[in-house]
Write a protein that holds these residues in place. Structure first.
Motif, PDB file in Angstrom:
ATOM      1  N   GLU A   6     -10.526 -24.880 -23.118  1.00 13.11           N
ATOM      2  CA  GLU A   6     -10.104 -23.587 -23.657  1.00 13.11           C
ATOM      3  C   GLU A   6     -10.160 -22.522 -22.565  1.00 13.11           C
ATOM      4  O   GLU A   6     -10.945 -22.612 -21.623  1.00 13.11           O
ATOM      5  CB  GLU A   6     -11.010 -23.137 -24.820  1.00 13.11           C
ATOM      6  N   SER A   7      -9.347 -21.511 -22.753  1.00 11.12           N
ATOM      7  CA  SER A   7      -9.367 -20.334 -21.896  1.00 11.12           C
ATOM      8  C   SER A   7      -8.817 -19.156 -22.677  1.00 11.12           C
ATOM      9  O   SER A   7      -8.202 -19.335 -23.732  1.00 11.12           O
ATOM     10  CB  SER A   7      -8.552 -20.565 -20.622  1.00 11.12           C
ATOM     11  N   THR A 109     -14.965 -20.909 -26.081  1.00 10.39           N
ATOM     12  CA  THR A 109     -14.729 -19.703 -25.300  1.00 10.39           C
ATOM     13  C   THR A 109     -15.158 -18.501 -26.131  1.00 10.39           C
ATOM     14  O   THR A 109     -14.864 -18.424 -27.328  1.00 10.39           O
ATOM     15  CB  THR A 109     -13.250 -19.591 -24.864  1.00 10.39           C
TER      16      THR A 109
END
Length: 115
Positions: A6-7, A109
């Protein structure tokens, strides 16, 4: 082995927007994608689903504010979050697999909505 990364998390003011990305590696077949979130002191809760054929579904708390989508060419699932509220603050997790919920999880995140 499928891996999810994830980002896109961060700090945003109430009413703002963020887009989370979940890059899926290790699989050459389209799989279902979901987002979950976990706020401090609370259980992890489901946020949104996009199936392998593109059907979407949302938790009532985010419906009409969040949009889940996928780019099969990039093996990426997105979560566009608009009109964010302080109660959206949580660690957001990507989930994917051939079942619902999926077999694989990302590392999470952090999303913080605060003025």
């Amino acid at each position: 082995q499928v891996q999810l990364v994830e980002s896109g998390g961060g700090l945003v003011q109430p009413g703002g927007s963020l887009r989370l990305s979940c890059a899926v590696s290790g699989s050459t077949f389209r799989i279902n994608g979901q987002w979950y979130r976990q706020a401090p002191g609370k259980q992890r809760e489901w946020v949104a689903t996009i199936t392998r054929d593109g059907s979407t579904n949302y938790a009532e708390t985010v419906k009409a504010r969040f949009t889940i989508s996928r780019d099969n060419a990039k093996n990426t699932v997105y979560l566009q979050m608009d009109r964010l509220k302080p109660e959206d603050t949580a660690v957001y997790y990507c989930n994917a697999g051939w079942r619902l919920p999926g077999e694989f999880w990302g590392q999470g995140t952090q999303v913080t909505v605060s003025s």
